[in-house]
Design an enzyme around this catalytic site. Structure first.
Site, mmCIF file in Angstrom:
data_model
loop_
_atom_site.group_PDB
_atom_site.id
_atom_site.type_symbol
_atom_site.label_atom_id
_atom_site.label_comp_id
_atom_site.label_asym_id
_atom_site.label_seq_id
_atom_site.Cartn_x
_atom_site.Cartn_y
_atom_site.Cartn_z
ATOM 1 N N ALA A 187 67.393 -0.455 97.661
ATOM 2 C CA ALA A 187 67.920 0.912 97.797
ATOM 3 C C ALA A 187 67.141 1.884 96.909
ATOM 4 C CB ALA A 187 69.405 0.944 97.437
ATOM 5 N N LYS A 188 66.852 1.479 95.678
ATOM 6 C CA LYS A 188 66.184 2.388 94.751
ATOM 7 C C LYS A 188 64.717 2.599 95.121
ATOM 8 C CE LYS A 188 69.535 3.613 91.993
ATOM 9 N NZ LYS A 188 70.158 4.937 92.233
ATOM 10 N N ASP A 212 83.532 11.104 98.825
ATOM 11 C CA ASP A 212 82.825 9.835 98.967
ATOM 12 C C ASP A 212 81.519 10.165 99.677
ATOM 13 O OD1 ASP A 212 81.730 7.446 99.769
ATOM 14 O OD2 ASP A 212 83.588 6.620 100.596
ATOM 15 N N VAL A 213 80.395 10.033 98.959
ATOM 16 C CA VAL A 213 79.116 10.499 99.515
ATOM 17 C C VAL A 213 78.669 9.692 100.736
ATOM 18 C CG1 VAL A 213 78.308 11.482 97.337
ATOM 19 C CG2 VAL A 213 77.694 9.110 97.916
ATOM 20 N N TYR A 249 70.133 -3.571 95.279
ATOM 21 C CA TYR A 249 69.944 -2.352 94.473
ATOM 22 C C TYR A 249 68.461 -1.965 94.398
ATOM 23 C CZ TYR A 249 70.590 0.618 90.256
ATOM 24 O OH TYR A 249 70.616 1.651 89.340
ATOM 25 N N SER A 308 65.354 4.034 90.068
ATOM 26 C CA SER A 308 65.569 3.125 88.938
ATOM 27 C C SER A 308 64.305 2.309 88.721
ATOM 28 C CB SER A 308 66.727 2.169 89.256
ATOM 29 O OG SER A 308 66.777 1.110 88.321
ATOM 30 N N ARG A 365 81.364 10.716 85.229
ATOM 31 C CA ARG A 365 81.069 9.999 83.971
ATOM 32 C C ARG A 365 79.563 9.703 83.913
ATOM 33 N NH1 ARG A 365 83.410 4.258 86.153
ATOM 34 N NH2 ARG A 365 81.379 3.374 86.702
ATOM 35 N N GLY A 391 78.447 11.664 91.639
ATOM 36 C CA GLY A 391 78.690 10.624 90.632
ATOM 37 C C GLY A 391 78.810 11.236 89.248
ATOM 38 N N ALA A 392 79.410 12.443 89.189
ATOM 39 C CA ALA A 392 79.376 13.229 87.947
ATOM 40 C C ALA A 392 80.651 13.129 87.110
ATOM 41 C CB ALA A 392 79.083 14.696 88.271
HETATM 42 P P1 NAP Z 1 78.177 4.950 86.418
HETATM 43 O O1 NAP Z 1 78.561 5.178 84.997
HETATM 44 O O2 NAP Z 1 78.677 3.733 87.103
HETATM 45 O O3 NAP Z 1 78.555 6.263 87.251
HETATM 46 C C1 NAP Z 1 78.328 6.329 88.626
HETATM 47 C C2 NAP Z 1 79.374 7.202 89.224
HETATM 48 O O4 NAP Z 1 79.140 7.269 90.671
HETATM 49 C C3 NAP Z 1 80.801 6.652 89.043
HETATM 50 O O5 NAP Z 1 81.662 7.647 88.546
HETATM 51 C C4 NAP Z 1 81.166 6.201 90.432
HETATM 52 O O6 NAP Z 1 82.543 6.282 90.719
HETATM 53 C C5 NAP Z 1 80.401 7.193 91.291
HETATM 54 N N1 NAP Z 1 80.343 6.754 92.683
HETATM 55 C C6 NAP Z 1 80.221 5.487 93.153
HETATM 56 N N2 NAP Z 1 80.273 5.468 94.488
HETATM 57 C C7 NAP Z 1 80.437 6.748 94.891
HETATM 58 C C8 NAP Z 1 80.582 7.364 96.158
HETATM 59 N N3 NAP Z 1 80.554 6.650 97.287
HETATM 60 N N4 NAP Z 1 80.747 8.711 96.195
HETATM 61 C C9 NAP Z 1 80.792 9.442 95.070
HETATM 62 N N5 NAP Z 1 80.657 8.912 93.837
HETATM 63 C C10 NAP Z 1 80.490 7.578 93.746
HETATM 64 O O7 NAP Z 1 76.571 4.887 86.573
HETATM 65 P P2 NAP Z 1 75.384 5.576 85.722
HETATM 66 O O8 NAP Z 1 74.840 4.549 84.817
HETATM 67 O O9 NAP Z 1 75.805 6.894 85.194
HETATM 68 O O10 NAP Z 1 74.304 5.745 86.906
HETATM 69 C C11 NAP Z 1 74.070 6.986 87.573
HETATM 70 C C12 NAP Z 1 72.874 6.799 88.494
HETATM 71 O O11 NAP Z 1 71.724 6.393 87.753
HETATM 72 C C13 NAP Z 1 73.097 5.733 89.573
HETATM 73 O O12 NAP Z 1 72.479 6.120 90.781
HETATM 74 C C14 NAP Z 1 72.385 4.533 88.981
HETATM 75 O O13 NAP Z 1 72.005 3.621 89.993
HETATM 76 C C15 NAP Z 1 71.206 5.198 88.295
HETATM 77 N N6 NAP Z 1 70.611 4.403 87.227
HETATM 78 C C16 NAP Z 1 71.324 4.054 86.120
HETATM 79 C C17 NAP Z 1 70.703 3.304 85.117
HETATM 80 C C18 NAP Z 1 71.411 2.905 83.841
HETATM 81 O O14 NAP Z 1 70.797 2.187 83.025
HETATM 82 N N7 NAP Z 1 72.644 3.299 83.607
HETATM 83 C C19 NAP Z 1 69.368 2.911 85.250
HETATM 84 C C20 NAP Z 1 68.680 3.270 86.400
HETATM 85 C C21 NAP Z 1 69.305 4.026 87.384
HETATM 86 P P3 NAP Z 1 83.524 4.996 90.529
HETATM 87 O O15 NAP Z 1 83.463 4.647 89.121
HETATM 88 O O16 NAP Z 1 84.863 5.503 90.958
HETATM 89 O O17 NAP Z 1 82.947 3.913 91.398
#
Ligand code: NAP
Length: 257
Positions: free
Chosen positions: A161-162, A67-68, A158, A146, A20, A17-18
């Site tokens: 899962a978390k 795709d993980v 969610y 999370s 962005r 998920g790197a």
């Molecule tokens: P994000 O901006 O939505 O980035 C997540 C990335 O994962 C996206 O580029 C997405 O690709 C990719 N992804 C989705 N499904 C995938 C798959 N099957 N295989 C490979 N890559 C995949 O999210 P983030 O905010 O950076 O979050 C990163 C992690 O932190 C996640 O696990 C999230 O649950 C956790 N988290 C985030 C927050 C927060 O406040 N942001 C808080 C708690 C936990 P696409 O865009 O193409 O779908």
């Protein structure tokens, strides 16, 4: 078993998920720390763009689309990482999606998709990389949980899962510790990314409004940035953190859990 720890320059870290958000921040930080970094996400072109940025800044990175949740893609992708960068001995399971809805409106596919990416994805990536870690006698796995693991309205999928990620992490720590491999989880609070921007849109408010609303409940009086999480990952992956395993650290600007 080779018990000699690899040098920093020879270590390979995989970040899912790197392309962005938090994952991109983690990949950049680990490259600065000296890891060769596999930048993994769904869109290979976006991964290559992040890898190019890292390379231009003096790091070593490979961008590839995986795709993980797809077993074959994971096996083939990890084989490619091993050939092109070296055997991966650090893994950050960061890929994630949200499909929020109240229980009575949640579709089965929204439940399954969230389980697939977070739980099946972390399982497949961990299984595919652990053999390189156990062979090296050194490894680091960090899984993204999370604060939603503690329960959150509209997120039964969610949060389940978390919370599952936390149990998965503790079991990994028990199984892999004897091979020099640690496993830990990070549970972020509100981090500014496209994921939280999407939450604002779903709630019918601007991102600035959502951030102002969230800050009211954050003791340090600010929202988090990807760098806050990247810093914590950097600690867990460090040589000196080898006695820290099976832990969940809430990175949320205040106490949680
Ligand atoms: P994000 O901006 O939505 O980035 C997540 C990335 O994962 C996206 O580029 C997405 O690709 C990719 N992804 C989705 N499904 C995938 C798959 N099957 N295989 C490979 N890559 C995949 O999210 P983030 O905010 O950076 O979050 C990163 C992690 O932190 C996640 O696990 C999230 O649950 C956790 N988290 C985030 C927050 C927060 O406040 N942001 C808080 C708690 C936990 P696409 O865009 O193409 O779908």
């Amino acid at each position: 078993m080779n018990t000699t720890a690899p040098s920093a320059a020879s270590r390979v870290a995989v970040v899912t998920g790197a392309a962005r958000g938090i994952g991109k921040g983690i990949a950049q930080r680990l490259a600065t720390d000296g890891f060769a970094v596999a930048v993994v996400d769904l869109d290979e072109a976006a991964c290559v763009a992040v890898a190019d940025e890292i390379t231009a800044a003096g790091g070593n990175a490979l961008g590839l689309g995986i795709d993980v949740a797809d077993e074959t893609a994971v096996e083939e992708g990890v084989a490619r990482i091993t050939t092109e960068l070296g055997p991966p001995t650090a893994l950050v399971n960061n890929a994630g999606i949200i499909r929020d809805n109240l229980l009575f409106k949640m579709s089965t596919s929204d439940w399954d998709s969230v389980m697939d990416v977070h739980l099946r994805g972390s399982f497949l990536m961990s299984r595919a990389t652990q053999k390189h870690m156990t062979e090296a006698g050194w490894g680091r796995i960090v899984n993204l949980s999370s604060t939603s693991a503690l329960g959150n309205r509209g997120q039964t999928n969610y949060s389940a899962a978390k919370a599952g990620i936390q149990g998965f992490t503790k079991s990994l720590a028990l199984e892999l510790g004897r091979y020099g491999v640690t496993a830990n989880a990070i549970a972020p609070g509100f981090i500014e990314t496209e994921m939280t921007e999407a939450t604002a849109e779903r709630m019918g408010m601007s991102f600035e409004e959502l951030k102002a609303y969230a800050v009211k409940d954050i003791p340090v009086a600010r929202t988090g940035k990807p760098a806050d999480i990247a810093h914590t990952v950097s600690f867990f992956l460090s040589e000196e953190a080898g006695f820290v395993s099976g832990q969940v650290i809430y990175v949320a600007g205040g106490p949680k859990g």
